[in-house]
Design an enzyme around this catalytic site. Sequence first.
Site, PDB file in Angstrom:
ATOM      1  N   LYS A  83       0.834  -1.251   0.038  1.00 57.95           N
ATOM      2  CA  LYS A  83       0.116  -0.077  -0.009  1.00 57.95           C
ATOM      3  C   LYS A  83       0.925   1.147  -0.043  1.00 57.95           C
ATOM      4  O   LYS A  83       1.569   1.378   0.633  1.00 57.95           O
ATOM      5  CB  LYS A  83      -1.012   0.016   1.424  1.00 57.95           C
ATOM      6  CG  LYS A  83      -2.281   0.182   1.142  1.00 57.95           C
ATOM      7  CD  LYS A  83      -2.882  -0.090   2.649  1.00 57.95           C
ATOM      8  CE  LYS A  83      -4.279   0.218   2.539  1.00 57.95           C
ATOM      9  NZ  LYS A  83      -4.932   0.438   3.937  1.00 57.95           N
TER      10      LYS A  83
HETATM   11  C1  E4P Z   1      -8.209   1.233   3.980  1.00 51.94           C
HETATM   12  O1  E4P Z   1      -7.302   0.328   3.537  1.00 51.94           O
HETATM   13  C2  E4P Z   1      -7.900   1.952   5.271  1.00 51.94           C
HETATM   14  O2  E4P Z   1      -7.303   0.838   6.102  1.00 51.94           O
HETATM   15  C3  E4P Z   1      -9.406   2.225   6.197  1.00 51.94           C
HETATM   16  O3  E4P Z   1     -10.315   1.966   5.331  1.00 51.94           O
HETATM   17  C4  E4P Z   1      -9.192   3.391   6.728  1.00 51.94           C
HETATM   18  O4  E4P Z   1     -10.491   3.502   7.213  1.00 51.94           O
HETATM   19  P1  E4P Z   1     -10.760   4.679   8.472  1.00 51.94           P
HETATM   20  O5  E4P Z   1     -11.092   5.879   7.772  1.00 51.94           O
HETATM   21  O6  E4P Z   1     -11.811   3.920   9.367  1.00 51.94           O
HETATM   22  O7  E4P Z   1      -9.472   4.788   9.427  1.00 51.94           O
END
Ligand code: E4P
Length: 215
Positions: A83
Amino acid sequence: MKLFLDTANLQEIREVVSWGILDGVTTNPTLCSRENLPFEDLVREICHLVPGPVSVECVSTRAEDLVQEARKLCQLAPNVVVKIPVNIEGLKATKILSAEGIKVNMTLIFSPSQALLAAKAGAAFVSPFIGRLDDVSHHGMELVEQIVAIFENYNLETEVIVASVRHPGHVVEAALIGAHIATVPYSVMEKLVKHPLTDIGIERFLQDWKKVSLK
Ligand code: E4P
């Protein structure tokens, strides 16, 4: 539509794997910070449990460092997807990594132009953060509509992961729009299957069955 679990918690992953509906997992530094295992052990264990891609986030900020970090992360397990946050350094790294066959999930996407550039750089996935947009009075799901339309217009193969999901409605909307994937926290995953009328219906059938078996 594929469903990923948005967690680094092994117990949650084991549980949802047992439901037979899990296609992958996404983690991030915040989610990993809540767990007690050393980072690399945690990633190996998640990858072993999950029958699909596991996104693991790079924390370097310069392209050359992102590339080194991503190559190292990929050695932890064959199903690691790296990522990388979407910015100029992230695009440069994604171009190099995707040419090497390493799958990149470009994350922290908040605009359709970011998604387009990520796809052009070779990202296998883009992750628009819907809940965080809703939190600042935007309609997050409009972003998903725009990205899906753009990718369809140009036959781009990059898959859209609807991220920062806060409730089951987000998942249903994402499915109606035709997003490829939603990554869902455990609490929302449970809500996707629950319905009070189902529980009432089961209870009533069980009570009535007692009368049948007494005859
Ligand atoms: C996605 O890959 C992220 O890990 C996640 O959806 C972030 O979500 P949040 O806004 O609840 O932290």
